[in-house]
Design a protein around this motif. Structure first.
Motif, short mmCIF file in Angstrom:
data_model
loop_
_atom_site.label_atom_id
_atom_site.label_comp_id
_atom_site.label_asym_id
_atom_site.label_seq_id
_atom_site.Cartn_x
_atom_site.Cartn_y
_atom_site.Cartn_z
N ARG A 59 9.47 66.92 41.94
CA ARG A 59 8.51 67.60 42.82
C ARG A 59 7.09 67.56 42.26
N SER A 60 6.94 67.27 40.99
CA SER A 60 5.61 67.14 40.40
C SER A 60 5.07 65.71 40.49
N GLY A 61 5.88 64.78 41.03
CA GLY A 61 5.40 63.42 41.24
C GLY A 61 5.79 62.42 40.17
N LYS A 62 6.60 62.83 39.20
CA LYS A 62 7.09 61.87 38.22
C LYS A 62 8.16 61.00 38.87
N PHE A 63 8.13 59.71 38.53
CA PHE A 63 9.05 58.75 39.11
C PHE A 63 9.56 57.83 38.02
N ALA A 64 10.83 57.44 38.11
CA ALA A 64 11.38 56.49 37.15
C ALA A 64 12.55 55.74 37.77
N ALA A 65 12.78 54.52 37.29
CA ALA A 65 13.90 53.69 37.72
C ALA A 65 14.20 52.67 36.64
N VAL A 66 15.43 52.16 36.64
CA VAL A 66 15.84 51.19 35.63
C VAL A 66 16.74 50.14 36.24
N THR A 67 16.65 48.91 35.74
CA THR A 67 17.66 47.89 36.01
C THR A 67 18.15 47.35 34.67
N ASN A 68 19.37 46.84 34.68
CA ASN A 68 19.90 46.17 33.50
C ASN A 68 19.31 44.77 33.39
N LYS A 76 26.04 45.15 23.62
CA LYS A 76 26.47 46.09 22.58
C LYS A 76 27.38 47.13 23.23
N PRO A 77 28.70 47.05 23.00
CA PRO A 77 29.62 47.97 23.68
C PRO A 77 29.36 49.44 23.40
N GLN A 78 28.81 49.78 22.25
CA GLN A 78 28.60 51.17 21.88
C GLN A 78 27.18 51.65 22.13
N ALA A 79 26.38 50.86 22.82
CA ALA A 79 24.99 51.25 23.08
C ALA A 79 24.93 52.47 24.01
N PRO A 80 23.89 53.30 23.88
CA PRO A 80 23.75 54.44 24.79
C PRO A 80 23.48 53.98 26.22
N ASP A 106 12.88 53.07 19.46
CA ASP A 106 14.33 52.93 19.38
C ASP A 106 14.90 52.11 20.52
N ALA A 107 14.08 51.33 21.18
CA ALA A 107 14.52 50.63 22.39
C ALA A 107 15.62 49.60 22.11
N ASP A 108 15.66 49.07 20.89
CA ASP A 108 16.67 48.06 20.59
C ASP A 108 18.07 48.64 20.47
N ARG A 109 18.20 49.97 20.45
CA ARG A 109 19.54 50.57 20.44
C ARG A 109 20.25 50.33 21.78
N PHE A 110 19.48 50.12 22.84
CA PHE A 110 20.03 49.97 24.18
C PHE A 110 20.32 48.50 24.48
N SER A 121 -0.63 59.14 39.10
CA SER A 121 -1.81 58.39 38.67
C SER A 121 -1.49 56.98 38.17
N ASP A 122 -0.42 56.85 37.38
CA ASP A 122 -0.14 55.58 36.70
C ASP A 122 1.33 55.22 36.81
N LEU A 123 1.59 53.91 36.77
CA LEU A 123 2.96 53.41 36.75
C LEU A 123 3.06 52.34 35.67
N PHE A 124 4.02 52.51 34.76
CA PHE A 124 4.21 51.58 33.65
C PHE A 124 5.54 50.84 33.80
N TYR A 125 5.55 49.62 33.29
CA TYR A 125 6.77 48.82 33.17
C TYR A 125 7.01 48.54 31.69
N PHE A 126 8.27 48.65 31.29
CA PHE A 126 8.64 48.35 29.91
C PHE A 126 10.03 47.74 29.88
N SER A 127 10.17 46.63 29.17
CA SER A 127 11.48 46.02 28.96
C SER A 127 11.68 45.78 27.46
N ASN A 128 12.88 46.09 26.97
CA ASN A 128 13.17 45.77 25.57
C ASN A 128 13.56 44.31 25.40
N ARG A 129 13.44 43.53 26.48
CA ARG A 129 13.60 42.07 26.40
C ARG A 129 12.32 41.36 26.80
N GLY A 130 11.25 42.14 27.00
CA GLY A 130 10.00 41.54 27.45
C GLY A 130 8.80 42.28 26.94
#
Length: 256
Positions: A59-68, A76-80, A106-110, A121-130
């Protein structure tokens, strides 16, 4: 999520327009979109195995989404759970930049992921493969490669998405759900090679995936207009041709 198409600050009336499909094994239980009981400002579906989510807005306008990011050789079978990256941001008090500063260490744990975190105001993209970047106004698409990797489903989806944006100033969810229901399979020669074999590349190639054990579990359309009104609709399928449930929400983002 396994396909996200979105326009960020590139439509005259809607700063954010999003259409997305979540693909998953049918045996993995999940809850449909709702405002969470313990966090009534958060609207999202929920992975009942790990407790996170694949896409949500507050309700405050925060947004997030993820793809594999599809890379079976490095799995990694035991990754979070990658869903925790979405819920962690939406349930916390950090802004998008501070949140990424923290989790990037700690992104490499995933296992591989594409993560979007933003606010009004802002939208960021982040990939631990990019890479990591602040997104400029534009139309974007991502599946299980990196952002705007030109897989057939991303190219086809973005072209149809742009057409819908250009066709009308006022938008409604139904044409975007029709886009997300596209079951067209591209020719073999255009398919990526991601390490799952040709038969699975074929299965995973449409915008909407159908298979006896794995497929598109939900489709989501989200609009946020320039006055701060959010329209969020999610349809659950779980192996069915017609949606099993449809959940529709309209609310005004606080402070707009």
């Amino acid at each position: 999520m396994c396909l996200i198409l979105f326009a960020w600050r590139s439509h005259a009336l809607f700063p954010l327009v999003l259409a997305a499909n979540r693909d998953e094994f049918y045996e993995r239980s999940s809850a449909p979109a709702s405002f969470w009981e313990e966090a009534p400002d958060l609207l999202a579906g929920r992975d009942l195995r790990e407790g996170g989510t694949w896409l949500g807005i507050t309700r405050s306008g925060k947004f997030a989404a993820v793809t594999n990011y599809r890379d079976p050789a490095s799995l990694k079978p035991q990754a979070p759970s990658r869903g925790a990256l979405v819920s962690g941001y939406l349930l916390g008090r950090e802004g998008p930049q501070d949140y990424l500063d923290r989790i990037q260490q700690d992104a490499d744990r995933f296992n591989g992921f594409n993560l979007f975190v933003g606010d009004s105001s802002d939208l960021f993209y982040f990939s631990n493969r990019g890479d990591r970047r602040l997104l400029e106004p534009g139309v974007y698409g991502v599946s299980n490669g990196l952002l705007d990797t030109p897989w057939p489903k991303v190219k086809r989806g973005k072209a149809a998405f742009r057409d819908l944006l250009d066709r009308k100033r006022e938008l409604s969810p139904e044409p975007f759900f029709e886009l997300l229901a596209d079951r067209n399979r591209p020719p073999d020669a255009s398919l990526p090679e991601t390490g799952v074999g040709l038969e699975w590349e074929r299965i995973l190639s449409p915008l909407f995936i159908e298979n006896p054990v794995y497929g598109t579990r939900s489709s989501t359309v989200l609009f946020v207009d320039r006055h701060g009104w959010a329209t969020f609709e999610q349809r659950e399928f779980n192996g069915s041709r017609q949606p099993r449930t449809t959940d529709h929400f309209v609310f005004r983002i606080r402070g707009t």
